[in-house]
Write an enzyme that holds these catalytic residues in place. Structure first.
Site, short mmCIF file in Angstrom:
data_model
loop_
_atom_site.label_atom_id
_atom_site.label_comp_id
_atom_site.label_asym_id
_atom_site.label_seq_id
_atom_site.Cartn_x
_atom_site.Cartn_y
_atom_site.Cartn_z
N CYS A 36 0.86 -1.19 0.00
CA CYS A 36 0.00 0.00 0.00
C CYS A 36 0.90 1.24 0.00
O CYS A 36 2.12 1.13 0.14
CB CYS A 36 -0.86 -0.01 1.26
SG CYS A 36 0.15 -0.01 2.76
N HIS A 62 4.68 -5.61 8.79
CA HIS A 62 4.58 -7.01 9.22
C HIS A 62 4.81 -7.97 8.06
O HIS A 62 3.89 -8.67 7.62
CB HIS A 62 3.22 -7.25 9.89
CG HIS A 62 3.16 -6.67 11.26
ND1 HIS A 62 2.04 -6.11 11.80
CD2 HIS A 62 4.12 -6.57 12.22
CE1 HIS A 62 2.31 -5.69 13.03
NE2 HIS A 62 3.57 -5.96 13.29
N HIS A 73 -1.84 -5.39 19.04
CA HIS A 73 -1.17 -4.96 17.80
C HIS A 73 -0.51 -3.60 18.07
O HIS A 73 -1.10 -2.74 18.74
CB HIS A 73 -2.21 -4.85 16.68
CG HIS A 73 -1.61 -4.58 15.33
ND1 HIS A 73 -1.11 -3.35 14.99
CD2 HIS A 73 -1.42 -5.38 14.26
CE1 HIS A 73 -0.64 -3.41 13.75
NE2 HIS A 73 -0.81 -4.62 13.28
N GLU A 93 -0.12 -0.97 16.33
CA GLU A 93 -0.86 0.23 15.94
C GLU A 93 -1.88 0.61 17.01
O GLU A 93 -2.02 1.78 17.37
CB GLU A 93 -1.56 0.01 14.59
CG GLU A 93 -2.26 1.28 14.12
CD GLU A 93 -3.15 1.07 12.90
OE1 GLU A 93 -2.76 0.31 11.99
OE2 GLU A 93 -4.24 1.66 12.87
N ASN A 152 -3.88 -6.85 8.30
CA ASN A 152 -4.73 -6.69 7.10
C ASN A 152 -4.75 -7.96 6.27
O ASN A 152 -5.74 -8.26 5.60
CB ASN A 152 -4.31 -5.45 6.30
CG ASN A 152 -3.05 -5.67 5.52
OD1 ASN A 152 -3.11 -6.17 4.41
ND2 ASN A 152 -1.90 -5.33 6.08
N SER A 211 1.47 -5.36 3.18
CA SER A 211 2.91 -5.33 3.44
C SER A 211 3.67 -6.42 2.68
O SER A 211 4.82 -6.71 2.97
CB SER A 211 3.17 -5.46 4.95
OG SER A 211 2.40 -6.50 5.50
S1 SF4 Z 1 -2.36 -0.51 5.60
FE1 SF4 Z 1 -1.30 0.67 7.21
S2 SF4 Z 1 0.53 1.46 6.18
FE2 SF4 Z 1 -0.88 0.79 4.57
S3 SF4 Z 1 -2.01 2.66 3.99
FE3 SF4 Z 1 -3.21 1.56 5.55
S4 SF4 Z 1 -2.57 2.50 7.49
FE4 SF4 Z 1 -1.03 3.04 5.98
#
Ligand code: SF4
Length: 408
Positions: free
Chosen positions: A57, A87, A177, A179, A317, A377
């Site tokens: 992303c 991650h 987590h 975040e 995610n 990621s």
């Molecule tokens: S997944 Fe995490 S790093 Fe990627 S755009 Fe969304 S908030 Fe930002």
């Protein structure tokens, strides 16, 4: 003479110096070809269907670029990374191989940073670090490179607004987590402010039940133990709620929870009074939402035999993509091509147990239709390697794929 600690948040203008390295480590020519040629590849018995959006992303791309620029800009200095940059084990290992020392992110609160010297450099990851960790690092007077994603900063701003305006923040997120821990720490900057972390709609129902007077304060404290501010008192602290979410949660579930809680206030105080008691702001990031939507589109379009979801086993995610896929079709969450051990064996992380296990006889003989997606990621290069490995297991040599890709 002491000097003010520097926090670098905009990169160092060295993009052209790192481009080749990044392309070599993270890019896949094959994937780029497929993405511009219909997202499908059919060879022999294997039919591959790619989601429309997957992989890196904007936040991960930016964090990775900053980390590589940091290595150039501060060449020769000791460089630390506070927790994983993102991650994905491959991405972190690449940095490790370049000499970056990764400090254990989950221990940030207890960490003693006294070994960090002013000439050292510390990179902060894309999902941010706690307020306390940042303060302690600043006391070390070192160089700090902050790669916290803009979408994470949006959550921080929102929860600070709640904290300043007397709302207890309910965060739909995964505790512990990094975040979510960092988001909680932004609230803790305000001594009177409170937070509570909930993981799913069932827990949202518990909050609604409390607002409606159907369950006790004791039950709420028991159910959410370890996930609220010290001194949290449901009777006082669930009168005014501001809702936010970890950026990588299931968007649909976050909206559902917000609605459950809003309706509970409407039922108790009347629709016209609801805004005094409840505020909500959807902070699921657009990259997460796009990837979730793309998996749903892929599943809706086709008649797949299975889904392959590629990403770190600790990637939030990626786990959400796995959840969506596994509700419709046999699905395997793998980290990299090495997990496709053989035609018979696959190493993968199960959902919802989140256990890594080996499953037998996963790849059927004859024609197979496999959908592919990857977390935010996951480097495209890894996805390309998985694709080649899948074809290899179906006895299609790499040169056949390359012939198609290079023919353009
Ligand atoms: S997944 Fe995490 S790093 Fe990627 S755009 Fe969304 S908030 Fe930002």
């Amino acid at each position: 003479m002491t000097r003010a600690p520097a926090i670098h948040r905009k990169g160092f203008g060295l993009k052209e110096h790192i481009e080749d390295d990044l392309a070599q480590k993270y890019h896949s020519h094959t994937l780029a070809y497929l993405l511009s040629h219909g997202n499908e590849l059919h060879l022999g018995d294997l039919h591959i269907f790619l989601a429309n959006k997957f992989g890196f992303c904007y936040g991960v791309e930016r964090a990775t670029e900053y980390a590589y620029e940091t290595l150039q800009h501060f060449a020769g200095r000791k460089i630390y990374l506070l927790g994983e940059i993102v991650h994905n084990p491959y991405v972190n290992n690449q940095l490790r191989q370049k000499g970056v020392v990764i400090l254990n992110g989950l221990q940030q609160k207890q960490m003693d940073y006294s070994f960090i010297r002013p000439q050292d450099v510390v990179i902060l990851p894309a999902f941010g670090v706690t307020h306390t960790a940042l303060n302690r690092l600043q006391q070390r007077k070192c160089e700090i490179v902050d790669t916290t994603c803009g979408s994470v900063l949006t959550v921080w701003k929102r929860v600070e607004y709640y904290a300043q305006n007397g709302f207890t923040t309910i965060i739909h997120g995964k505790y512990p987590h990094e975040e979510t821990i960092a988001v909680c720490s932004q609230i803790s900057k305000y001594p009177a402010a409170k937070y509570l972390v909930i993981k799913n709609a069932t827990e949202g129902m518990s909050i609604a039940d409390f607002i409606g007077g159907n369950i006790s304060k004791k039950e709420i404290l028991r159910q959410f133990t370890g996930r609220y501010t010290t001194g949290f008192n449901p009777e006082n602290d669930l009168q005014k709620i501001g809702f936010a979410n970890q950026t990588t949660m299931l968007g649909g579930e976050s909206r559902q929870i917000a609605e459950i809680v809003r309706e509970a206030f409407a039922a108790r105080y009347g629709e016209e009074q609801t805004e005094r008691h409840f505020r909500s702001f959807d902070t699921v990031c657009s990259a997460t939402q796009d990837r979730q939507d793309a998996v749903r589109d892929l599943l809706a379009a086709g008649d797949l035999d299975m889904m392959m979801i590629i990403g770190g086993f600790n990637s939030s995610n990626t786990a959400q993509l796995m959840q969506i896929a596994s509700e419709s079709v046999s699905s395997f969450h793998i980290q990299d091509p090495g997990d496709l051990i053989s035609k018979q064996e696959i190493r993968h992380q199960t959902f919802p147990a989140m256990k890594v296990r080996i499953t037998d006889n996963w790849l059927p003989d004859g024609a197979v239709k496999i959908g592919i997606t990857a977390g935010a990621s996951t480097p495209t290069r890894k996805i390309g390697q998985v694709l080649y490995r899948l074809f290899e297991l179906k006895n299609i040599p790499a040169h056949q794929i390359k012939r198609i890709v290079n023919a353009t």
